[in-house]
Structures are given as C-alpha cells and as structure tokens.
Design a protein around this motif. Structure first.
Motif, PDB file in Angstrom:
ATOM      1  N   ASN A 113       0.802  -1.225   0.000  1.00  0.00           N
ATOM      2  CA  ASN A 113       0.000   0.000   0.000  1.00  0.00           C
ATOM      3  C   ASN A 113       0.839   1.281   0.000  1.00  0.00           C
ATOM      4  O   ASN A 113       0.307   2.372   0.147  1.00  0.00           O
ATOM      5  CB  ASN A 113      -0.990   0.000   1.163  1.00  0.00           C
ATOM      6  CG  ASN A 113      -0.317   0.012   2.521  1.00  0.00           C
ATOM      7  OD1 ASN A 113       0.886  -0.209   2.634  1.00  0.00           O
ATOM      8  ND2 ASN A 113      -1.096   0.259   3.556  1.00  0.00           N
ATOM      9  N   ILE A 114       2.164   1.153  -0.189  1.00  0.00           N
ATOM     10  CA  ILE A 114       3.036   2.336  -0.287  1.00  0.00           C
ATOM     11  C   ILE A 114       3.415   2.553  -1.745  1.00  0.00           C
ATOM     12  O   ILE A 114       3.864   1.626  -2.416  1.00  0.00           O
ATOM     13  CB  ILE A 114       4.329   2.184   0.539  1.00  0.00           C
ATOM     14  CG1 ILE A 114       4.013   1.985   2.007  1.00  0.00           C
ATOM     15  CG2 ILE A 114       5.223   3.418   0.347  1.00  0.00           C
ATOM     16  CD1 ILE A 114       5.251   1.774   2.877  1.00  0.00           C
ATOM     17  N   ARG A 115       3.249   3.782  -2.209  1.00  0.00           N
ATOM     18  CA  ARG A 115       3.698   4.141  -3.556  1.00  0.00           C
ATOM     19  C   ARG A 115       4.880   5.092  -3.429  1.00  0.00           C
ATOM     20  O   ARG A 115       4.714   6.252  -3.048  1.00  0.00           O
ATOM     21  CB  ARG A 115       2.580   4.805  -4.341  1.00  0.00           C
ATOM     22  CG  ARG A 115       3.084   5.264  -5.689  1.00  0.00           C
ATOM     23  CD  ARG A 115       2.032   5.260  -6.733  1.00  0.00           C
ATOM     24  NE  ARG A 115       2.650   5.598  -8.005  1.00  0.00           N
ATOM     25  CZ  ARG A 115       2.158   6.453  -8.853  1.00  0.00           C
ATOM     26  NH1 ARG A 115       1.007   7.044  -8.603  1.00  0.00           N
ATOM     27  NH2 ARG A 115       2.772   6.702  -9.976  1.00  0.00           N
ATOM     28  N   PRO A 116       6.093   4.613  -3.743  1.00  0.00           N
ATOM     29  CA  PRO A 116       7.261   5.492  -3.683  1.00  0.00           C
ATOM     30  C   PRO A 116       7.336   6.374  -4.926  1.00  0.00           C
ATOM     31  O   PRO A 116       7.126   5.906  -6.048  1.00  0.00           O
ATOM     32  CB  PRO A 116       8.433   4.509  -3.632  1.00  0.00           C
ATOM     33  CG  PRO A 116       7.937   3.298  -4.345  1.00  0.00           C
ATOM     34  CD  PRO A 116       6.448   3.241  -4.084  1.00  0.00           C
ATOM     35  N   LEU A 117       7.606   7.647  -4.731  1.00  0.00           N
ATOM     36  CA  LEU A 117       7.694   8.594  -5.841  1.00  0.00           C
ATOM     37  C   LEU A 117       9.034   9.318  -5.778  1.00  0.00           C
ATOM     38  O   LEU A 117       9.340   9.972  -4.782  1.00  0.00           O
ATOM     39  CB  LEU A 117       6.545   9.598  -5.771  1.00  0.00           C
ATOM     40  CG  LEU A 117       5.170   8.942  -5.886  1.00  0.00           C
ATOM     41  CD1 LEU A 117       4.107   9.761  -5.202  1.00  0.00           C
ATOM     42  CD2 LEU A 117       4.837   8.733  -7.339  1.00  0.00           C
ATOM     43  N   HIS A 118       9.826   9.172  -6.819  1.00  0.00           N
ATOM     44  CA  HIS A 118      11.157   9.790  -6.888  1.00  0.00           C
ATOM     45  C   HIS A 118      10.982  11.238  -7.365  1.00  0.00           C
ATOM     46  O   HIS A 118      11.348  11.595  -8.481  1.00  0.00           O
ATOM     47  CB  HIS A 118      12.039   8.978  -7.836  1.00  0.00           C
ATOM     48  CG  HIS A 118      13.484   9.293  -7.718  1.00  0.00           C
ATOM     49  ND1 HIS A 118      14.382   8.939  -8.675  1.00  0.00           N
ATOM     50  CD2 HIS A 118      14.196   9.920  -6.760  1.00  0.00           C
ATOM     51  CE1 HIS A 118      15.580   9.339  -8.329  1.00  0.00           C
ATOM     52  NE2 HIS A 118      15.485   9.942  -7.155  1.00  0.00           N
ATOM     53  N   ARG A 119      10.427  12.059  -6.481  1.00  0.00           N
ATOM     54  CA  ARG A 119      10.085  13.438  -6.802  1.00  0.00           C
ATOM     55  C   ARG A 119      10.275  14.324  -5.568  1.00  0.00           C
ATOM     56  O   ARG A 119      10.153  13.874  -4.443  1.00  0.00           O
ATOM     57  CB  ARG A 119       8.617  13.561  -7.204  1.00  0.00           C
ATOM     58  CG  ARG A 119       8.170  12.653  -8.314  1.00  0.00           C
ATOM     59  CD  ARG A 119       7.862  13.437  -9.555  1.00  0.00           C
ATOM     60  NE  ARG A 119       7.271  12.671 -10.620  1.00  0.00           N
ATOM     61  CZ  ARG A 119       7.846  11.721 -11.312  1.00  0.00           C
ATOM     62  NH1 ARG A 119       9.043  11.320 -10.991  1.00  0.00           N
ATOM     63  NH2 ARG A 119       7.246  11.116 -12.302  1.00  0.00           N
ATOM     64  N   ALA A 120      10.501  15.599  -5.837  1.00  0.00           N
ATOM     65  CA  ALA A 120      10.519  16.598  -4.771  1.00  0.00           C
ATOM     66  C   ALA A 120       9.148  17.259  -4.709  1.00  0.00           C
ATOM     67  O   ALA A 120       8.400  17.248  -5.683  1.00  0.00           O
ATOM     68  CB  ALA A 120      11.597  17.636  -5.048  1.00  0.00           C
ATOM     69  N   VAL A 121       8.827  17.845  -3.579  1.00  0.00           N
ATOM     70  CA  VAL A 121       7.572  18.561  -3.395  1.00  0.00           C
ATOM     71  C   VAL A 121       7.911  19.982  -2.946  1.00  0.00           C
ATOM     72  O   VAL A 121       8.742  20.180  -2.063  1.00  0.00           O
ATOM     73  CB  VAL A 121       6.683  17.871  -2.339  1.00  0.00           C
ATOM     74  CG1 VAL A 121       5.421  18.672  -2.083  1.00  0.00           C
ATOM     75  CG2 VAL A 121       6.335  16.451  -2.780  1.00  0.00           C
ATOM     76  N   ALA A 122       7.257  20.955  -3.576  1.00  0.00           N
ATOM     77  CA  ALA A 122       7.498  22.358  -3.237  1.00  0.00           C
ATOM     78  C   ALA A 122       6.204  23.143  -3.385  1.00  0.00           C
ATOM     79  O   ALA A 122       5.201  22.626  -3.886  1.00  0.00           O
ATOM     80  CB  ALA A 122       8.582  22.945  -4.138  1.00  0.00           C
ATOM     81  N   ASN A 123       6.257  24.399  -2.990  1.00  0.00           N
ATOM     82  CA  ASN A 123       5.062  25.246  -3.065  1.00  0.00           C
ATOM     83  C   ASN A 123       4.927  25.967  -4.406  1.00  0.00           C
ATOM     84  O   ASN A 123       4.003  26.738  -4.599  1.00  0.00           O
ATOM     85  CB  ASN A 123       5.038  26.249  -1.912  1.00  0.00           C
ATOM     86  CG  ASN A 123       6.206  27.210  -1.962  1.00  0.00           C
ATOM     87  OD1 ASN A 123       7.166  26.997  -2.702  1.00  0.00           O
ATOM     88  ND2 ASN A 123       6.129  28.262  -1.162  1.00  0.00           N
TER      89      ASN A 123
END
Length: 73
Positions: free
Chosen positions: A50-60
């Motif tokens: 149930n975990i989806r790993p995402l090779h991404r950054a998160v910003a505003n």
C-alpha cells in the motif's frame, strides 16, 4: 491516506502503512537517489503493497532545484 514528503528511507511510511491498513494508501516522496533506493528496498523487505514510492521533490511552486547528495551512512 498518508503522504510522506521527504520520506528518506521510509521509517514514517512503513509505520503509516501499518496504520492505514491494506485498504489505505501511503504516498512517499523522496527526491534523493540513494535515499529513494533505500526507501524502495524497505518497502520490498517489509512486503508493503500500500506504499507508492515517488522519486520526486515537493514544493510550493513549480521549478527546478539542485539537491546536494547526502550520505546516509
């Protein structure tokens, strides 16, 4: 639903996975390559579907940044 931003190797993601249960979802964001590979390994080693790993950054805001690699060891 649980969102882990800056998941590193997935400590909080693994804990959240167990809390949300098999019908819940965990989205784990990790932009750094080595940490992302450790995150994926942690998910596989614990057999957490149930975990989806995402090779991404998160910003505003949208854009590009340069990240300095951190050695976790």
């Amino acid at each position: 639903l649980f969102i882990d931003i800056g998941a590193a190797f997935g400590y909080h993601s693994v804990t959240a996975s167990r809390l949300v249960g098999p019908l819940g979802r965990v989205y784990s964001f990790e932009p750094q390559g080595l940490f992302f590979e450790l995150l994926r390994r942690n998910i596989l080693d614990n057999a957490l579907a149930n975990i989806r790993p995402l090779h991404r950054a998160v910003a505003n805001r949208p854009g590009d940044v340069t990240l300095n690699q951190i050695d976790p060891f």
